[in-house]
Design an enzyme around this catalytic site. Sequence first.
Site, PDB file in Angstrom:
ATOM      1  N   ALA A 261     -37.549  90.370   2.255  1.00  0.00           N
ATOM      2  CA  ALA A 261     -36.640  89.270   2.604  1.00  0.00           C
ATOM      3  C   ALA A 261     -35.790  88.897   1.401  1.00  0.00           C
ATOM      4  CB  ALA A 261     -37.429  88.050   3.069  1.00  0.00           C
ATOM      5  N   ASP A 262     -34.533  88.584   1.683  1.00  0.00           N
ATOM      6  CA  ASP A 262     -33.673  88.015   0.651  1.00  0.00           C
ATOM      7  C   ASP A 262     -33.791  86.500   0.636  1.00  0.00           C
ATOM      8  OD1 ASP A 262     -31.451  89.993  -0.698  1.00  0.00           O
ATOM      9  OD2 ASP A 262     -32.235  90.775   1.187  1.00  0.00           O
ATOM     10  N   ARG A 263     -34.061  85.927   1.795  1.00  0.00           N
ATOM     11  CA  ARG A 263     -34.214  84.474   1.873  1.00  0.00           C
ATOM     12  C   ARG A 263     -34.953  84.126   3.154  1.00  0.00           C
ATOM     13  NH1 ARG A 263     -30.774  80.242  -0.687  1.00  0.00           N
ATOM     14  NH2 ARG A 263     -29.664  82.006  -1.569  1.00  0.00           N
ATOM     15  N   ALA A 271     -33.350  86.033   6.329  1.00  0.00           N
ATOM     16  CA  ALA A 271     -32.185  86.855   6.020  1.00  0.00           C
ATOM     17  C   ALA A 271     -32.656  88.064   5.220  1.00  0.00           C
ATOM     18  CB  ALA A 271     -31.168  86.044   5.215  1.00  0.00           C
TER      19      ALA A 271
END
Length: 385
Positions: A261-263, A271
Amino acid sequence: MSIPANALVGLRTDGDNIEIVNQLLLPHVKEYIPINSTDEAYEAIKSMKIRGAPAIASLASLSLASHLSHCLSATPSPLFLASPAALRAHVKPILDHLYSSRPTAVNLGAAIRRLTRILDRPASNENETYARELATSLIREGRVIADEDVGRNLEMSKHGAEWVFEQSKLHDGAKVNVLTVCNTGSLATSGYGTALGLITYLHQTDKLEKAYYTQSAPYHQGSRLTALELQSLNIPSTMICDTMVGSLFQHHDIHAVVVGADRIAQNGDTANKVGTYNAAVLAARHNIPFVVVAPISTVDLEIPDGSQASPPIEATLVRGILYPSPDDSSQQAVVQFTPPGLEGIYNPSFDVTPAELISAIVTEKGVAVKKDGQRVYDLGASTIV
């Protein structure tokens, strides 16, 4: 469990010296390049020579630590070490500049905030001695940020692998097949990896039959980077095109999809590399657990979701070695495979997978699942954050 001896190393240090592997040249050329300044760290992050939210945070923190360490030993002493105020005036723009290299990487933001909190500590006095003590504290924190990443990855990989295997309900020595998206291994972190770390742990504990991975166009992090990592680790694996996920689920027993995950938002919306949402939708259709593996620093309790656009040209180019090679060399070329001047190109970097499609979120503290009847998470009240 420990990092395998044959694992790739994307970022390495020797005292104040920092080197990263230039990921733009992988898998055909393994070239380590020195990072001699915070500006070079910024450029490496911006140009994707290094990628992966944890790795980006580590490089940024280490580059500041190296810069300040060199300054502390310099003769004559730099003017900004004359007082805490002067040091703050010098370091704050550096932190802002590093953050701007990839503002969507929440781990980078978390690292910058940690360093800023130390920088903003009230000074007991305004002399050079305290300025040097403050610089030393920043150096120590920068190195800790990088060092603790590996330990976190080992923990979350163990938690996630055990959960995935338990959910598979397999017995009598049967092993699991898993699919992953993008690259989340040692090249994307300070070591071992997140979702790819989970796969590595399953392999090390003899519970993995095969790892499948998507090519992850247009940057091809899967076919370039994940392929290389799995090959280096001797993990049984199969690459698939991004459009083949549904076919894979129809014709093969896949026990889980594991992604990084990036966020991650407070409600669990995640995201990540574009294509993650596609895999989640198809996993839900086939009743396959979909697992997000990421450090606590990736969880952003202040936002519901996140996304970012990429340059359209990325989707029209492919990089690789010439084939057949004229002289068995690793000469590379960038080739455009679309008509020149193509105007209609849709090329987002990320997509957002809604929490209702996510079976579990794993951090270094454990595994979170949704409460019965709930479609979203409450990570603010969770024990994994």
